[in-house]
Design an enzyme around this catalytic site. Structure first.
Site, PDB file in Angstrom:
ATOM      1  N   HIS A  48      62.302  51.608  66.135  1.00 59.30           N
ATOM      2  CA  HIS A  48      62.350  50.329  66.842  1.00 59.30           C
ATOM      3  C   HIS A  48      60.995  49.968  67.454  1.00 59.30           C
ATOM      4  O   HIS A  48      60.625  48.796  67.510  1.00 59.30           O
ATOM      5  CB  HIS A  48      63.422  50.403  67.932  1.00 59.30           C
ATOM      6  N   HIS A  95      69.362  42.207  67.992  1.00 59.90           N
ATOM      7  CA  HIS A  95      70.069  43.005  68.993  1.00 59.90           C
ATOM      8  C   HIS A  95      71.389  43.444  68.375  1.00 59.90           C
ATOM      9  O   HIS A  95      72.466  43.227  68.928  1.00 59.90           O
ATOM     10  CB  HIS A  95      70.266  42.209  70.281  1.00 59.90           C
ATOM     11  N   HIS A  97      72.657  46.653  67.224  1.00 58.16           N
ATOM     12  CA  HIS A  97      73.417  47.818  67.671  1.00 58.16           C
ATOM     13  C   HIS A  97      74.094  47.583  69.021  1.00 58.16           C
ATOM     14  O   HIS A  97      75.286  47.901  69.177  1.00 58.16           O
ATOM     15  CB  HIS A  97      72.511  49.051  67.724  1.00 58.16           C
ATOM     16  N   ASN A 499      59.933  37.101  61.052  1.00 57.60           N
ATOM     17  CA  ASN A 499      61.057  37.659  60.292  1.00 57.60           C
ATOM     18  C   ASN A 499      61.821  38.699  61.086  1.00 57.60           C
ATOM     19  O   ASN A 499      61.292  39.327  61.996  1.00 57.60           O
ATOM     20  CB  ASN A 499      60.578  38.258  58.964  1.00 57.60           C
ATOM     21  N   GLY A 536      57.497  39.834  63.942  1.00 56.02           N
ATOM     22  CA  GLY A 536      58.951  39.790  63.962  1.00 56.02           C
ATOM     23  C   GLY A 536      59.529  41.123  64.366  1.00 56.02           C
ATOM     24  O   GLY A 536      59.104  41.738  65.339  1.00 56.02           O
TER      25      GLY A 536
END
Length: 742
Positions: A48, A95, A97, A499, A536
């Protein structure tokens, strides 16, 4: 003294680090790390934050263009010059999860986080968009997730005061466990007031501003970097809790601060919290910091260094202030009733030193933590899935043409992915701020008014995950093309792209094949349209691991695009406005039903190639459309995409209760004519008196076109068959989502 721990390699693995990564940490530090330091590396080296499994491919995307003010990765968001001394800051992020296990807060904090990325740059957010994917709506869980996500987006965005101007909603069984919640924010800033996410100048103070820090969101970045499993509800503390009213105060304080000469840089505390902001700002400025964690305002007692550094509590920022200007900052945040506390200062570097209770609890080189610095970079194994070649075997002749096309049409517009999304849209405030120009008439893209100017912004989000699954390279190029087509159909010139790349587990070679090919398709289209990628979000691990089964979502590289409308007086409507106008299809009509909603749902054929697509012809279409719009010979047009021609015609009819009388005048099957989703097509209507002038212009441009019929007062006729009134289809179209949500 830095605390000691035992069994460090095992603990590192529990925190998501690989053994070779642990060994690299030891090399960077020149010693073994303590528990807090392991936590720091585990979040900063998570997918992440570090993009360790994707950055090799992301570097292949075009990142320079005529309007670019900040290239990908340079700032919190993309930044393009829109003229008149103004810049547009924009970004899309996921967002997913958090929304899978706590839909309301998961979606709400996604909206809050993406807006902070915009106003930390000194830009005022003026528009939001979202791209949502849900599972089978017949499932109670899907309805629960959808209700929570939509309410979370609406409640946070409405209270924060930024209009939702566009978006998309799709449904498919592959999203049953893993919904996709992608939020985009667009803001405006004067080019001489852009704030950078940087720390510079040893001795300059470091402030934390905004909300107090709590234990919500700890290890959220790591949570987003693993599969959803049956035990994922145990990760509920990894979901942050948002407060839109606090964020509104933070916005106004930050923008007031941006007008002063008091700050060096500012960054949102999003993923990975304090450690992310301190490390990224320091690495960018090639400095270090000393941070006293005892000074961090908290809303829970006895928080450990690990918790303080990794908490993702919302509505917080890190600000590097010019020494001697501290009082200016303190006064502004006191005025807005927000925390504003100096917690450290900039040092010569290279280390970040964190203390608590007068002890050093962590000491790490900033550069070792970040993307582009010491964060690991991997290229994973690639393997073409067996289904890909199987899909290429599809033959249209194997599909029997239905006899009753009206019944099929009713079936198609009953598909939740095609049906009206009014149930969703009505929960969003689309009018707050008075900049949304599409509230009085419909347009293909969201239109944002640039007041005191002839210009407007056109914004769009697009992706059909089914196309990308069928052929990742072509499908992703189609996503870029459709976003650009929507902007062009609204009179805009595409400018740049952000993106949100939603894929399964990158350690799965077939998923990595999908990802790498999608990147190549995006590069193909962005280079053709001269729309560089400004940045992105990569969201891997949208994959369910249940009972030793792994099920990934459709690869869904959502494209957010911004375009510039130079003359907002010429923005076309996407509806039929008058009876008796001639209806044209511009672009090629092909004998193609591949990967269509019709084939996938009505015939239950799940494997087929992506639909017809020609990138060169798509580019020619866009350029021709802009000439036609600017010349004034065409003012009503709509992109032809999901559901095919019949859905486009119906959607153009609904707003003003017009109808149409059309015939298949080309040598293709009727189901391909009505339901095929071949790309590079738009539908337009013109007054009959403009026919000669219009066709002359089309012939000059060498643009394929077909006159398929004309508009009516409200009746529908297809191939000389009376289908009844537009009202019949409108009711079906509008009742689908309220039907299953109520």
């Amino acid at each position: 003294m830095i605390e000691e721990i035992t069994d460090k390699v095992d603990i590192a693995k529990e925190l998501g680090l690989l053994e070779e990564e642990y060994n690299q940490i030891v090399k960077y530090l020149g010693r073994e790390p303590n528990y807090t330091e392991l936590g720091i590396y585990s979040v900063m080296w998570s997918e992440h934050c570090s993009y360790k499994n994707s950055i090799t491919w992301l570097k292949k995307l075009p990142k320079s263009g005529p309007h670019m003010l900040a290239e990908a990765g340079e700032e919190n968001a993309g930044l393009v010059d829109i003229g008149d001394g103004l810049a547009c800051a924009f970004k899309i992020e996921s967002h997913n999860h958090p929304s899978a296990i706590e839909p309301y807060q998961g979606a709400a904090t996604g909206v809050g986080g993406i807006n902070r990325d915009i106003f930390t740059m000194g830009a005022r957010p003026i528009a939001q968009l979202n791209s949502l994917r849900f599972g089978d709506p017949k499932l109670e869980k899907t309805r629960w997730i959808m209700e929570g996500v939509v309410r979370g987006i609406g409640d946070y965005g409405n209270a924060f005061g930024v209009p939702v101007v566009g978006g998309e909603v799709y449904f498919d069984e592959c999203y049953n466990t893993n919904p996709l919640v992608n939020a985009m924010s667009v803001g405006i800033v004067k080019t001489d007031r852009v704030i950078s996410a940087i720390a510079e100048g040893p001795g300059n103070p470091i402030f934390i501003v905004g909300s107090a820090t709590g234990k919500d969101g700890i290890h959220g970045a790591a949570f987003a970097s693993k599969d959803i499993t049956e035990d994922s509800t145990e990760d509920l503390p990894a979901v942050q809790v948002g407060d839109p009213f606090q964020e509104k105060l933070l916005l106004e304080a930050s923008l007031e601060l941006s007008k002063t000469n008091a700050i060096v840089g500012m960054q949102d505390m999003g993923a990975a919290g304090i450690i992310c902001s301190t490390s990224e700002m320091s690495a960018k400025g090639q400095v270090g910091m000393t941070i006293n964690l005892d000074l961090v305002p908290t809303r829970q007692d006895n928080m450990t260094p690990f918790e303080l550094l990794l908490s993702e509590s919302q509505e917080r920022m890190l600000v590097c202030v010019k020494k001697g200007h501290e009082q200016i900052v303190l006064d502004i945040f006191e005025k807005w009733d927000l925390n504003c506390v100096q917690i450290g200062e900039v040092t010569e570097g290279p280390s970040l030193i964190f203390t608590k209770d007068n002890k050093t609890v962590a000491e790490v080189p900033a550069e070792s933590l970040v993307l582009g610095g010491g964060a690991p970079v991997y290229t994973r194994e690639i393997r073409e899935p067996k289904y890909f070649q199987e899909a290429q075997k599809f033959n249209i002749d194997d599909i029997e043409e239905p006899k009753d096309l009206k019944v099929v049409t009713e079936f198609i517009i009953s598909s939740p992915s095609i049906a009206s999304k009014s149930w969703v849209k009505e929960q969003y405030d689309s009018m707050v701020g008075t900049r949304n120009m599409a509230t009085n008439y419909e347009t293909e893209a969201g239109i944002i008014n640039l007041k005191e100017s002839d210009k407007a912004l056109a914004v769009s989000v697009d992706c059909n995950g089914r196309y990308v699954h069928a052929d990742p390279r072509k499908g992703c190029a189609i996503a870029v093309s459709e976003a650009a087509r929507n902007i062009v159909c609204s009179g805009g010139t595409p400018s740049a792209v952000t993106n949100c790349l939603n894929f399964g587990n990158p350690y799965n070679p077939e998923v990595y094949w999908q990802f790498s090919n999608a990147i190549m398709g995006m590069a193909d289209a962005c280079e053709k349209f001269k729309t560089p990628v400004t940045g992105g979000n990569v969201s891997f691990y949208n994959q369910t691991s249940i009972e030793n089964r792994e099920e990934a979502v459709f690869p869904t590289p959502t494209i957010g695009m911004v375009g510039i409308v130079n003359d907002k007086s010429k923005i076309p409507h996407s509806t039929f406005t008058e009876q008796g106008h001639l209806i044209y299809v511009l672009g090629d009509l092909k004998n193609d039903i591949a990967c269509s909603e019709y084939l996938y749902r009505y015939h239950d054929v799940k494997l087929s190639p992506a639909p017809y697509f020609d990138l060169d012809k798509e580019d020619q279409l866009h350029k021709s459309l802009l000439k036609l719009i600017n010349s004034g010979v065409m003012s009503n047009l709509k992109d032809c995409s999901d559901g095919g021609l019949i859905v486009t015609l119906l959607e153009m009819s609904f707003s003003n209760d017009k109808g149409f009388n059309i015939n298949n005048n080309v040598e293709i099957r009727n189901d391909a004519f009505l339901f095929g989703e071949g790309q590079g097509r738009v539908v337009c209507s013109i007054p009959q008196k403009n026919k000669d002038e219009f066709e002359k212009a089309l012939n000059t441009m060498d643009l394929p076109y077909t006159n398929i019929g004309q508009t009516t007062s409200g009746e529908i006729s297809v191939n000389n068959s009376d289908w009844g009134s537009i009202g019949h289809f409108k009711k079906i179209y509008e009742d689908v989502i309220p039907g299953f949500m109520d």
